[in-house]
Design an enzyme around this catalytic site. Structure first.
Site, short mmCIF file in Angstrom:
data_model
loop_
_atom_site.label_atom_id
_atom_site.label_comp_id
_atom_site.label_asym_id
_atom_site.label_seq_id
_atom_site.Cartn_x
_atom_site.Cartn_y
_atom_site.Cartn_z
N GLU A 54 8.44 -0.36 6.19
CA GLU A 54 7.31 -0.96 6.90
C GLU A 54 5.97 -0.66 6.25
O GLU A 54 5.11 -1.52 6.18
CB GLU A 54 7.30 -0.52 8.37
N ASP A 71 -0.32 -5.51 12.60
CA ASP A 71 0.62 -4.39 12.64
C ASP A 71 -0.12 -3.15 12.18
O ASP A 71 -0.87 -3.20 11.20
CB ASP A 71 1.82 -4.64 11.72
#
Length: 148
Positions: A54, A71
């Protein structure tokens, strides 16, 4: 002139933003201390793989999505559902400001990640984890890490 100044400042911010990388074993120790090993059936290697795919272990990473949400942090927690970024509508299920998810003190991030994993889908809520970690041997993520 103003445009050049803006580009210069933005470039500096990007450099600062890239500087908040946590070492894999340091992260493993924090996650272990926060009882994530085995939490909802996920091992420390699952969490380390998630952090790598990620954010490449970047605590301060922010990424804009095509839907206008963002995000945040090492686990790239989404503002549409989990945190309040004060820019777009958010369900804010974690009851946290998105900026808190960028803190080197990972407690808010860990609490939010636990909430996400405890819900339907578990770690499958993270597409990158599904693509790169699920069903693969992950024990090598702990190589050289001493938790005690």
């Amino acid at each position: 002139m103003l445009k050049a100044l803006f580009i210069c400042v933005a470039s500096c911010l990007l450099v600062v933003n890239d500087g908040n990388i946590i070492h894999r074993c340091s992260l493993a120790k924090i996650l272990y201390e926060e009882d994530l090993d085995g939490f909802e059936g996920y091992s420390l290697p699952d969490w380390l793989c998630l952090a790598f795919v990620e954010s490449n272990f970047n605590i301060s990473k922010v990424n804009e999505n095509v839907d206008g949400s963002f995000d945040y942090g090492i686990f790239q927690i989404n503002s549409r559902y989990w945190c309040n970024d004060y820019q777009s509508h958010s369900e804010n299920f974690c009851h946290v400001d998105c900026q808190e998810l960028l803190s080197p003190n990972l407690i808010s991030t860990i609490h939010c990640a636990k909430k996400i994993v405890s819900g339907p889908g578990g770690m499958k809520n993270w597409v990158e984890w599904k693509l790169h970690c699920l069903g693969r041997p992950l024990s090598y993520w702990m190589t050289g890490c001493h938790l005690g």
